[in-house]
Design an enzyme around this catalytic site. Structure first.
Site, PDB file in Angstrom:
ATOM      1  N   TYR A  77       0.770  -1.309  -0.026  1.00 44.99           N
ATOM      2  CA  TYR A  77       0.149  -0.096  -0.046  1.00 44.99           C
ATOM      3  C   TYR A  77       0.930   1.175   0.032  1.00 44.99           C
ATOM      4  O   TYR A  77       0.467   2.311  -0.731  1.00 44.99           O
ATOM      5  CB  TYR A  77      -0.952   0.101   1.284  1.00 44.99           C
ATOM      6  CG  TYR A  77      -2.079  -1.119   1.027  1.00 44.99           C
ATOM      7  CD1 TYR A  77      -3.268  -0.563   0.389  1.00 44.99           C
ATOM      8  CD2 TYR A  77      -2.203  -2.109   2.060  1.00 44.99           C
ATOM      9  CE1 TYR A  77      -4.470  -1.448   0.288  1.00 44.99           C
ATOM     10  CE2 TYR A  77      -3.190  -2.794   1.958  1.00 44.99           C
ATOM     11  CZ  TYR A  77      -4.254  -2.557   1.044  1.00 44.99           C
ATOM     12  OH  TYR A  77      -5.538  -3.325   1.183  1.00 44.99           O
ATOM     13  N   SER A  91      -1.997  -5.889  -7.377  1.00 44.35           N
ATOM     14  CA  SER A  91      -1.831  -4.756  -6.503  1.00 44.35           C
ATOM     15  C   SER A  91      -2.334  -5.176  -5.042  1.00 44.35           C
ATOM     16  O   SER A  91      -3.243  -6.255  -5.100  1.00 44.35           O
ATOM     17  CB  SER A  91      -2.925  -3.662  -6.804  1.00 44.35           C
ATOM     18  OG  SER A  91      -4.057  -3.821  -6.666  1.00 44.35           O
ATOM     19  N   ASP A  92      -1.912  -4.695  -3.967  1.00 44.18           N
ATOM     20  CA  ASP A  92      -2.771  -4.750  -2.853  1.00 44.18           C
ATOM     21  C   ASP A  92      -4.238  -4.430  -2.722  1.00 44.18           C
ATOM     22  O   ASP A  92      -4.451  -3.533  -3.804  1.00 44.18           O
ATOM     23  CB  ASP A  92      -2.130  -4.321  -1.462  1.00 44.18           C
ATOM     24  CG  ASP A  92      -2.389  -5.169  -0.243  1.00 44.18           C
ATOM     25  OD1 ASP A  92      -3.305  -5.827  -0.196  1.00 44.18           O
ATOM     26  OD2 ASP A  92      -1.512  -4.872   0.665  1.00 44.18           O
ATOM     27  N   CYS A  93      -5.063  -4.809  -1.976  1.00 45.57           N
ATOM     28  CA  CYS A  93      -6.370  -4.542  -2.421  1.00 45.57           C
ATOM     29  C   CYS A  93      -6.900  -3.012  -2.119  1.00 45.57           C
ATOM     30  O   CYS A  93      -6.876  -2.383  -1.157  1.00 45.57           O
ATOM     31  CB  CYS A  93      -7.330  -5.470  -1.660  1.00 45.57           C
ATOM     32  SG  CYS A  93      -6.933  -7.071  -1.980  1.00 45.57           S
TER      33      CYS A  93
END
Length: 723
Positions: free
Chosen positions: A216, A247-249
């Site tokens: 993030y 990607s991270d969420c």
């Protein structure tokens, strides 16, 4: 058999098939395939697929599965072979569950074969709430365990991946949780190369990990999911990563909403894709088609990303005839089976760390006990067994239940919750410390008392997880929360033998307990079989063998600022203060003697150094020792001795075994301020034993590792982690 990661011919075949399939897609179809909830393309025979699945310590969030000990506990095993066995068991259950989910048309979230595990971030600060997801604070230990876990998850078939593993969160990510969407982690090139990146490099180069997830935060000004330095220059160009990046969420919307490095969603998705992010956990890639039409991204880059994604699906056998893929025969009967339960119990026992055992109080002899008290908020707390990113067990065995089951009708077991885990009272309408009279009654009636204290995932975890007491998931300090220490003092005031069992995922400053409680067993979050494992160890069915993969500090005052990502005075490698319990520390019910330590040379060369040693079990029961080798560069300004080799050795009473270990040239390398790796000329100390060579380890064990001095007579340039 050649693993798929080494079968270039097969991989090129999958790439070609993916290229052909993607060439038939429209721009809109391609863009939608870059969402974690990729829709079906019926005209091309493409089923819907949800990429988001978790397997941190078991198949998670998709119903019943074996819940192994949390990752930090697995790290405490210091057992590379065990990590691969666990990874293999998890992917076996994952495949078996996937097979029935596909049979019944279930393609929901957490139902795929792309597991976003392991977490190989470095646990640099014990306040970080997600530290228990990691393999601890040491990059070497993390690398060795992660590689073998990935090997187990992905399998060793020459044609197919059993599952796709994911190294996360790339990179320089370890809190604070409540700042992660806007935080800029500033790390020197030296710290990047020596601490934050080596585990990721090992996952890519050695394990052939299929996926890498961005973090993030920003690292040195660049958002990690759109970082030219991390994703292009390091991951793709330097390390030759050939899989896909996710990607991270919802991290990409942070680019414009929180990091303020882009003007809006179009610029954010363009930055991510142009830097090499192929898959979006979230929804913002719905802007991709418009970004292409506006010239912010070329369609060629979209095509390349989708080809990578479909290559992964090809590797998993999702586009082949079912009878060609050997994993399609795995039956649901293996899920949560007796075989898996037995493995889980054995794993849990190997993770437990004996921190103190004054006058050999442990193991307890049930024949000499008529009554036992089990007291504390974690005694019967299921949540303290599992940590986070967990599956659902068909049965959870708490510490209380494990002791009750083990003792049966032979010993009376008294129980009290003791206090709330973190509040001042158990009942809202009660007075403060409303269980203390019950605690005293149990103590009065008991011959021995097991105090079960610590934390659970409601006190440490990920930001936004339901139930995190401190909202962010991070700990404000290292103390036992609430009234736990006060209750522990009351227990000890009765003068009975007391064993403290700590269930937690991070370091706690249990200074009073170390000074006043005769025995302390660290259970971590020990999984669904955790209570049974703890009971068997407490009563001598198994000798504890775990070692600390993190440092236990005496106070948070010994730590730098949480937001400071410099490694100075962090972890055992750089700290200057004396810890409560050091990295690598752990006791057993037996003593081990290490002697006949020999090196094949005392000169550091490109061939490295081979070490042999004899380990003898001088005790009266079978046990496993953890041989540890540390290296210290004997010149000013270098880190403390660092772990560079380790091995497990199982020994019957009075048995001796010879252990052989190798230190490669890289074991003597350190980075300069530019992140370049060198083996400098001069002297090096090699320490061989079953602990690190620090003063506190000597105080706690009365032993010290064997020290041998070697020299490097010429300077060597090592391959750099970063350019």
């Amino acid at each position: 058999m050649v693993d798929l990661k080494d079968n270039r011919k097969k991989i090129e075949e999958y790439k070609a098939r993916a290229k052909e399939l993607v060439s038939k897609m429209t721009l809109e179809e391609k863009c939608h395939q870059m969402l974690h909830w990729a829709p079906a393309i019926e005209r091309l025979g493409v089923k819907s697929y949800n990429w988001w699945n978790e397997a941190l310590h078991g198949v998670a969030r998709a119903g019943v599965a074996t819940v192994f000990p949390q990752a930090i506990g697995l790290a405490a095993s210091f057992d590379q072979d065990l990590m691969e066995i666990i990874g293999d068991a998890i992917s076996t259950e994952g495949r078996a569950k996937f097979n029935v989910q596909q049979k019944y048309g279930d393609t929901d979230i957490y139902k795929g074969l792309t597991f976003w595990s392991p977490n190989v971030n470095i646990f640099r600060d014990p306040r970080w709430g997600r530290g228990h997801e990691t393999y601890g604070e040491d990059p070497y230990l993390t690398s060795r365990l992660a590689v073998r876990y990935i090997n187990g998850l992905q399998g060793h078939n020459s044609d197919y991946l059993k599952a796709a593993a994911c190294a996360k969160h790339f990179a320089v990510h370890s809190g604070p949780e409540d700042l992660r969407h806007s935080f800029n982690a500033v790390a020197s090139r030296k710290d990047m190369a020596e601490t934050y990146l080596p585990a990721f490099e090992a996952c890519v180069k050695e394990a052939g990990v299929e996926t890498v997830m961005g973090a993030y935060n920003r690292t040195n000004g660049e958002p990690c999911c759109g970082s030219e330095f991390l994703l292009k220059k390091t991951l793709r160009e330097k390390w030759g990563f050939d899989g896909h990046v996710v990607s991270d969420c919802w991290a990409i919307k942070d680019f414009h909403e929180n990091h303020k490095v882009t003007e809006g969603p179009l610029e954010s998705v363009a930055l991510a894709v142009n830097m090499g992010c192929d898959l979006n956990c979230g929804h913002i890639f719905l802007y991709l088609e418009e970004a292409v039409k506006r010239g912010l991204i070329s369609e060629e880059k979209i095509t390349r990303a989708v080809e990578r994604l479909f290559t992964t699906r090809m590797k998993l056998g999702l586009f082949d005839e079912p009878d060609k893929v050997p994993y399609n025969t795995l039956s649901y009967e293996i899920v949560d089976s007796e075989e898996m339960s037995r493995l889980n119990l054995e794993v849990a026992k190997k993770t437990l760390v004996l921190l103190k055992n004054e006058n050999n109080l442990l193991p307890l002899d049930k024949k000499k006990i008529k009554s036992i008290g089990v007291i504390g908020p974690n005694a019967n707390n299921r949540r303290a067994l599992i940590g986070n990113y967990e599956g659902t067990a068909s049965r959870y065995i708490t510490v209380l239940e494990g002791i009750q089951d083990y003792l049966g009708d032979e010993v009376r077991v008294y129980y009290s919750e003791g206090c709330h885990l973190h509040k001042k009272k158990v009942q809202d309408l009660g007075m403060e410390n409303d269980r203390i009279s019950e605690v005293k009654a149990v103590c009065e009636m008991s011959d021995v008392i097991i105090a079960c204290m610590g934390l659970d995932s409601g006190l440490e975890g990920e930001e936004g997880d339901q139930g995190n007491q401190y909202a962010s998931g991070d700990k404000p300090d290292l103390n036992l929360p609430g009234l736990q220490e006060e209750v522990l003092k009351t227990i000890c005031s009765f003068g009975k033998p007391v064993v403290l069992v700590l269930l937690c995922g991070s370091a706690l400053a249990v200074n009073w307990a170390q000074d006043n409680v005769p025995a302390i067993l660290l259970g971590w979050y020990p999984g669904a079989q955790g209570g049974r494992a703890i009971a068997e160890v407490l009563f001598g069915e198994y000798a504890p063998e775990g070692r600390l993969p993190i440092t236990f500090y005496r106070s948070s005052e010994d730590l730098p600022e949480f937001t400071d990502y410099s490694m100075e005075n962090r972890t055992y490698r750089y700290m200057k203060t004396k810890p409560l319990y050091p990295f690598g520390y752990g006791l057993s019910y037996v003593d081990f003697k290490i002697d006949n330590v020999k090196l094949d040379t005392d000169i550091v060369t490109e061939k490295g150094i081979d070490i042999s040693l004899d380990v003898t079990n001088t005790g009266g029961m079978k046990a496993r020792d953890t041989v540890q080798v540390y290296v210290k560069a004997e010149r000013e300004g270098t880190p403390n001795a660092q772990l560079k080799a380790f091995a497990k050795v199982e020994l019957e009473p009075e048995q001796t075994k010879t252990v052989r270990l190798h230190l490669g040239l890289e074991a003597f390398g350190l980075c300069d301020d530019d992140g370049k790796r060198w083996v400098e000329t001069g002297g090096y100390s090699i320490f061989v034993g079953d602990m690190q060579p620090d003063e506190r380890s000597f105080e706690l064990t009365g032993k010290a590792p064997v020290r041998i001095y070697v020299q490097a007579k010429e300077r060597f340039k090592l391959e750099d982690i970063i350019d």
